[in-house]
Write a protein that holds these residues in place. Structure first.
Motif, PDB file in Angstrom:
ATOM      1  N   ASP A  61      59.674   0.533  82.667  1.00 27.46           N
ATOM      2  CA  ASP A  61      59.167   1.869  83.458  1.00 27.46           C
ATOM      3  C   ASP A  61      59.988   2.997  83.896  1.00 27.46           C
ATOM      4  O   ASP A  61      59.736   4.215  83.813  1.00 27.46           O
ATOM      5  CB  ASP A  61      58.133   1.338  84.691  1.00 27.46           C
ATOM      6  CG  ASP A  61      56.936   0.726  84.317  1.00 27.46           C
ATOM      7  OD1 ASP A  61      56.735   0.851  82.957  1.00 27.46           O
ATOM      8  OD2 ASP A  61      56.501  -0.059  85.114  1.00 27.46           O
ATOM      9  N   GLU A  62      61.304   2.459  84.280  1.00 32.73           N
ATOM     10  CA  GLU A  62      62.185   3.619  84.676  1.00 32.73           C
ATOM     11  C   GLU A  62      62.794   4.304  83.508  1.00 32.73           C
ATOM     12  O   GLU A  62      63.135   5.154  83.785  1.00 32.73           O
ATOM     13  CB  GLU A  62      63.515   2.721  85.371  1.00 32.73           C
ATOM     14  CG  GLU A  62      63.069   2.087  86.879  1.00 32.73           C
ATOM     15  CD  GLU A  62      64.265   1.352  87.396  1.00 32.73           C
ATOM     16  OE1 GLU A  62      65.442   1.482  86.777  1.00 32.73           O
ATOM     17  OE2 GLU A  62      63.932   0.611  88.270  1.00 32.73           O
ATOM     18  N   ALA A  63      62.842   3.199  82.315  1.00 33.32           N
ATOM     19  CA  ALA A  63      63.604   4.284  81.313  1.00 33.32           C
ATOM     20  C   ALA A  63      62.713   5.124  80.566  1.00 33.32           C
ATOM     21  O   ALA A  63      62.918   6.214  80.327  1.00 33.32           O
ATOM     22  CB  ALA A  63      63.807   3.146  80.290  1.00 33.32           C
ATOM     23  N   ASP A  64      61.311   4.854  80.878  1.00 34.46           N
ATOM     24  CA  ASP A  64      60.197   5.904  80.490  1.00 34.46           C
ATOM     25  C   ASP A  64      59.952   7.012  81.277  1.00 34.46           C
ATOM     26  O   ASP A  64      59.786   8.128  80.894  1.00 34.46           O
ATOM     27  CB  ASP A  64      58.881   5.033  80.448  1.00 34.46           C
ATOM     28  CG  ASP A  64      58.688   3.994  79.235  1.00 34.46           C
ATOM     29  OD1 ASP A  64      59.490   3.976  78.460  1.00 34.46           O
ATOM     30  OD2 ASP A  64      57.825   3.226  79.221  1.00 34.46           O
ATOM     31  N   GLN A  65      60.606   7.064  82.717  1.00 30.07           N
ATOM     32  CA  GLN A  65      60.637   8.091  83.499  1.00 30.07           C
ATOM     33  C   GLN A  65      61.556   8.932  83.386  1.00 30.07           C
ATOM     34  O   GLN A  65      61.588  10.177  83.890  1.00 30.07           O
ATOM     35  CB  GLN A  65      60.381   7.609  85.030  1.00 30.07           C
ATOM     36  CG  GLN A  65      59.051   6.975  85.306  1.00 30.07           C
ATOM     37  CD  GLN A  65      58.860   6.449  86.721  1.00 30.07           C
ATOM     38  OE1 GLN A  65      59.772   6.504  87.363  1.00 30.07           O
ATOM     39  NE2 GLN A  65      57.676   5.828  86.730  1.00 30.07           N
ATOM     40  N   SER A  66      62.854   8.724  82.850  1.00 32.53           N
ATOM     41  CA  SER A  66      64.021   9.610  82.748  1.00 32.53           C
ATOM     42  C   SER A  66      63.691  10.494  81.606  1.00 32.53           C
ATOM     43  O   SER A  66      62.954  10.054  80.637  1.00 32.53           O
ATOM     44  CB  SER A  66      65.060   8.657  82.311  1.00 32.53           C
ATOM     45  OG  SER A  66      65.163   8.092  81.292  1.00 32.53           O
ATOM     46  N   PRO A  67      64.284  11.450  81.590  1.00 31.13           N
ATOM     47  CA  PRO A  67      63.910  12.627  80.643  1.00 31.13           C
ATOM     48  C   PRO A  67      64.442  12.203  79.298  1.00 31.13           C
ATOM     49  O   PRO A  67      65.597  11.508  79.190  1.00 31.13           O
ATOM     50  CB  PRO A  67      64.858  13.867  80.958  1.00 31.13           C
ATOM     51  CG  PRO A  67      65.702  13.420  82.178  1.00 31.13           C
ATOM     52  CD  PRO A  67      65.296  12.034  82.620  1.00 31.13           C
ATOM     53  N   PRO A  68      63.788  12.638  78.101  1.00 30.91           N
ATOM     54  CA  PRO A  68      64.121  12.252  76.643  1.00 30.91           C
ATOM     55  C   PRO A  68      65.550  12.806  76.536  1.00 30.91           C
ATOM     56  O   PRO A  68      65.941  13.912  77.071  1.00 30.91           O
ATOM     57  CB  PRO A  68      63.090  12.963  76.131  1.00 30.91           C
ATOM     58  CG  PRO A  68      62.344  13.788  76.789  1.00 30.91           C
ATOM     59  CD  PRO A  68      62.766  13.679  78.180  1.00 30.91           C
ATOM     60  N   GLY A  69      66.348  12.011  75.997  1.00 25.77           N
ATOM     61  CA  GLY A  69      67.530  12.132  75.558  1.00 25.77           C
ATOM     62  C   GLY A  69      68.590  11.650  76.601  1.00 25.77           C
ATOM     63  O   GLY A  69      69.698  12.125  76.336  1.00 25.77           O
TER      64      GLY A  69
END
Length: 159
Positions: free
Chosen positions: A143-151
């Protein structure tokens, strides 16, 4: 000793069984001695009878020998009967002890199986908790990884 542990009772029953086996051995040796004594009396009668036949002057004492011989044979027969009765009693007691010990062993095996199943259940519950916690952590990380901006973060330095 743990609660419900029958190992001490089983060991005690085994010691009692061993003692009864020793008693049976002693009684059987006594029976063998009495049977040998009976055979000796028969052999003695045959010798005395032959002596009485061969020597007519010895025939006068043969009647008293025969009476004593009969008494001894009856004593040996009575002793044999007594020993055989004791052997039967001890064998019956031994059979009872074997049944008792088997009952204890079966009860202990059931208790051991129940305890092993309980341990396995508790171990599985711990493993299930560990697995659930690992799943929660992975889900949280995802979930944390999904919330960070792409790239990822912008490190180009553009102002």
């Amino acid at each position: 000793m743990a609660k419900g542990d029958l190992h001490a009772v089983i060991r005690l029953a085994t010691m009692e069984i061993d003692e009864l086996r020793r008693q049976i051995g002693a009684l059987q040796r006594r029976e063998d001695e009495l049977m040998a004594r009976d055979r000796d009396l028969d052999a003695q009668l045959a010798r005395e009878s032959k002596t009485a036949d061969d020597h007519p002057e010895a025939a006068f004492t043969f009647a008293s020998f025969l009476s004593a011989h009969s008494t001894r044979k009856q004593q040996v027969a009575a002793a044999l009967t007594e020993v055989r009765d004791e052997i039967t009693e001890v064998r019956d007691a031994l059979a009872d002890l074997f049944r008792q010990r088997k009952t204890y062993e079966l009860a202990q095996e059931a208790r051991d199986r129940k305890a092993a199943a309980e341990r396995a259940r508790k171990e599985q519950a711990v493993l299930d908790d560990i697995g659930l916690e690992m799943h929660r952590r992975r889900t949280a990380e995802d979930d944390e990884a999904d919330q960070s901006p792409p790239g990822g973060p912008d490190i180009t330095g553009s102002f």
